[in-house]
Design a protein around this motif. Structure first.
Motif, short mmCIF file in Angstrom:
data_model
loop_
_atom_site.label_atom_id
_atom_site.label_comp_id
_atom_site.label_asym_id
_atom_site.label_seq_id
_atom_site.Cartn_x
_atom_site.Cartn_y
_atom_site.Cartn_z
N LEU A 241 8.48 37.11 -16.66
CA LEU A 241 9.08 36.21 -17.36
C LEU A 241 10.57 36.00 -16.64
O LEU A 241 11.05 36.70 -16.10
N PRO A 242 10.79 34.66 -16.49
CA PRO A 242 11.98 34.22 -15.79
C PRO A 242 13.29 34.65 -16.54
O PRO A 242 13.65 34.18 -17.60
N VAL A 243 14.25 35.54 -15.93
CA VAL A 243 15.44 35.60 -16.81
C VAL A 243 16.64 35.66 -15.60
O VAL A 243 16.57 35.52 -14.60
N PRO A 244 17.77 35.45 -16.23
CA PRO A 244 19.11 35.32 -15.55
C PRO A 244 19.04 36.80 -14.88
O PRO A 244 18.91 37.79 -15.47
N GLY A 245 20.14 36.86 -13.72
CA GLY A 245 20.40 38.07 -13.11
C GLY A 245 19.45 38.41 -11.77
O GLY A 245 19.71 39.50 -11.38
N THR A 246 18.52 37.96 -11.56
CA THR A 246 17.54 38.22 -10.68
C THR A 246 17.67 37.14 -9.23
O THR A 246 18.52 36.27 -9.41
N SER A 247 17.33 37.52 -8.05
CA SER A 247 17.63 36.90 -6.98
C SER A 247 16.57 35.67 -6.77
O SER A 247 16.93 34.96 -5.82
N GLY A 248 15.62 35.58 -7.52
CA GLY A 248 15.06 34.52 -7.31
C GLY A 248 14.22 34.11 -8.82
O GLY A 248 14.49 34.58 -9.85
N ILE A 249 13.00 33.63 -8.30
CA ILE A 249 12.11 33.07 -9.72
C ILE A 249 10.71 33.79 -9.32
O ILE A 249 10.35 33.70 -8.11
N PRO A 250 9.81 34.26 -10.49
CA PRO A 250 8.64 34.94 -10.17
C PRO A 250 7.61 33.47 -9.79
O PRO A 250 7.88 32.30 -9.77
N SER A 251 6.45 33.96 -9.13
CA SER A 251 5.37 33.05 -8.84
C SER A 251 4.11 33.49 -9.52
O SER A 251 4.00 34.43 -10.17
N ALA A 252 3.13 32.74 -9.38
CA ALA A 252 1.70 32.96 -10.14
C ALA A 252 1.19 34.37 -9.12
O ALA A 252 0.27 34.99 -9.77
N LEU A 253 1.75 34.38 -8.18
CA LEU A 253 1.27 35.71 -7.24
C LEU A 253 1.83 36.98 -7.25
O LEU A 253 1.40 37.94 -7.13
N HIS A 254 2.91 37.05 -7.76
CA HIS A 254 3.78 38.33 -7.85
C HIS A 254 5.13 37.97 -8.84
O HIS A 254 5.57 36.85 -8.94
N CYS A 255 5.42 38.98 -9.30
CA CYS A 255 6.59 39.04 -10.39
C CYS A 255 7.86 39.15 -9.88
O CYS A 255 8.83 39.27 -10.61
N ASP A 256 7.97 39.43 -8.44
CA ASP A 256 9.41 39.57 -7.79
C ASP A 256 10.26 38.30 -8.27
O ASP A 256 9.75 37.05 -8.19
N GLY A 257 11.42 38.29 -8.84
CA GLY A 257 12.36 37.41 -9.29
C GLY A 257 12.14 37.33 -10.85
O GLY A 257 12.97 36.78 -11.53
N GLY A 258 11.40 38.07 -11.53
CA GLY A 258 10.83 37.99 -12.98
C GLY A 258 11.56 39.33 -13.77
O GLY A 258 12.32 39.96 -12.96
N PHE A 259 11.45 39.37 -14.95
CA PHE A 259 11.94 40.33 -15.67
C PHE A 259 11.61 41.88 -15.01
O PHE A 259 12.40 42.81 -15.12
N HIS A 260 10.46 41.88 -14.31
CA HIS A 260 10.47 43.10 -13.54
C HIS A 260 11.20 43.44 -12.61
O HIS A 260 11.42 44.74 -12.21
N SER A 261 11.90 42.54 -12.00
CA SER A 261 12.81 42.86 -10.85
C SER A 261 14.23 43.48 -11.40
O SER A 261 15.09 44.00 -11.04
N LEU A 262 14.28 43.47 -12.89
CA LEU A 262 15.33 43.99 -13.66
C LEU A 262 15.18 45.30 -14.22
O LEU A 262 16.24 45.99 -14.29
N VAL A 263 13.98 45.52 -14.81
CA VAL A 263 13.66 46.89 -15.48
C VAL A 263 12.55 47.58 -14.90
O VAL A 263 12.31 48.41 -15.55
#
Length: 405
Positions: A241-263
């Motif tokens: 899930l794209p959310v504010p407060g991360t360093s980027g946005i997620p992609s179809a291959l990896h969730c870095d930059g998505g909600f996972h990067s926050l919690v």
């Protein structure tokens, strides 16, 4: 058109079996009162179920024997044995239970990173077979596997997912090939929701969203008592899930930059360290999201417990920042689904308890006009295995009670 006598008998038999499963053991009089059926009808159905080997006399009610009317009837627990598996990236846990869902044997197997597929699969299947023998089961009737990743809603197969070991898919295939049992596969976060719904924090709530906060992050959606898996089986992949407060946005291959990067646990550990809160344990590796984990990655949960015990303002500041992050993802889900209730499950949700739940609820009230209760999960990392036992039991009951349909 009224039901035929055979159809009516089938309906009555199945109703009685469900009542015995949920509320048993019961006397014939209790069955009569609960079903609304006549005494002769109940007597006939009890006799049929006994002849089918599904029900037997387990004792008598009251302090004194009072004849046939005092007999207590119960499900024949060893009529079928079930196995539940919680498959993680670093190992497998299994529980073997009877038809009542009572665990008879448990075992776990670590699988080190880099282990080749064939040895990992062979060791896991052998563990299941040993556990079954230890439980006294000549064979297994139903097996439920909780696994990370996407489950195809049509075929029921575990789909290839980047970042997950190849032995996951092969294990399911080997279980289906080797065991004379029905093997069902379910996303592990969905199984956690089933467990929390029937025996945990969501008891009494038929509509809710469950957030798994552990090594990875995932969600499960239950509406009107039914799990909603989505068109591709991916409902609840909120790590992307794209959310504010991360360093980027997620992609179809990896969730870095998505909600996972926050919690996700790594993010929670880093947040704790930034507030001077000890984390302890070992940090988990980043995942693909959607990860309900056993208590295999205690660092994030340790940090939450340490913050709760901290006497200074550091603990409060950390928990406040964590609640802000969780509420961002929860607000998006609430805005779309309006579930009325969010359960914070997994080891982090359980560690945060009512304190973290209350903080998230307060923030949600600011972010969304939709009233939403936030509850702390009560089953922790064991929710996946508990849910798998329930799924295996449901599968066995559907098959064994089928003659009563």
């Amino acid at each position: 058109m009224p039901a035929s006598p055979s159809t009516a008998r089938a309906i009555n038999d199945r109703l009685a079996l469900r009542l015995l499963q949920q509320d048993g053991p019961l006397t014939a009089t209790q069955l009569k009162n609960l079903t609304g059926l006549s005494r002769p009808t109940v007597a006939d159905l009890v006799e049929r179920l006994q002849e089918a080997g599904l029900v037997h006399v387990v004792g008598e009610s009251g302090s004194q024997r009072r004849g046939p009317n005092a007999r207590l009837y119960g499900i024949v627990a060893d009529r079928a044995y079930l196995a539940a598996l919680d498959v993680r990236t670093d190992g497998v846990a299994v529980a073997v239970a009877d038809l009542l869902g009572v665990t008879r044997a448990e075992a776990s197997l670590p699988v080190e990173e880099g282990t080749k597929t064939r040895p990992a699969v062979e060791r896991a299947v052998a563990m299941v077979e040993r556990a079954a023998r230890g439980a006294g089961a000549a064979s297994l009737h139903s097996v439920a596997v909780g696994a990370p990743g996407l489950i195809d809603p049509v075929s029921g197969e575990l789909r290839d997912t980047a970042g997950l070991p190849a032995w996951h898919r092969e294990l399911v295939k080997e279980l289906q090939r080797r065991l004379p049992a029905t093997v069902v596969v379910e996303n592990e976060t969905n199984l956690a929701a089933v467990a929390e719904h029937r025996a945990g924090a969501a008891l009494g709530r038929d509509t809710f969203a469950l957030f798994w906060l552990g090594h990875g992050v995932g969600a499960a959606v239950m509406l009107d008592g039914v799990l909603r898996r989505g068109a591709s089986g991916g409902a609840g992949e909120i790590g992307f899930l794209p959310v504010p407060g991360t360093s980027g946005i997620p992609s179809a291959l990896h969730c870095d930059g998505g909600f996972h990067s926050l919690v996700g646990s790594v993010a929670v550990r880093e947040l704790a360290a930034g507030h001077g809160i000890a984390t302890g344990g070992a940090a988990g590796q980043g995942g693909t999201g959607g990860g309900a984990e056993r208590e295999q990655d205690p660092a994030a949960a340790f940090a939450v417990r340490a913050a709760l015990a901290d006497g200074s303002g550091r603990g409060e500041a950390f928990l406040s920042a964590l609640a802000d992050r969780v509420a961002l993802g929860a607000a998006s889900v609430v805005a779309v689904l309006d579930p009325g209730c969010v359960v914070l499950a997994g080891e982090v949700g359980r560690a945060g308890g009512e304190v973290l739940a209350a903080l998230v609820e307060e923030r949600l009230a600011r972010l969304s006009p939709l009233p939403t209760e936030v509850r702390a999960g009560t089953l922790g990392g064991g929710a996946v295995l508990r849910g798998a036992v329930l799924a295996a039991r449901d599968a066995a009951q559907d098959a064994l009670f089928a003659p009563a349909l």
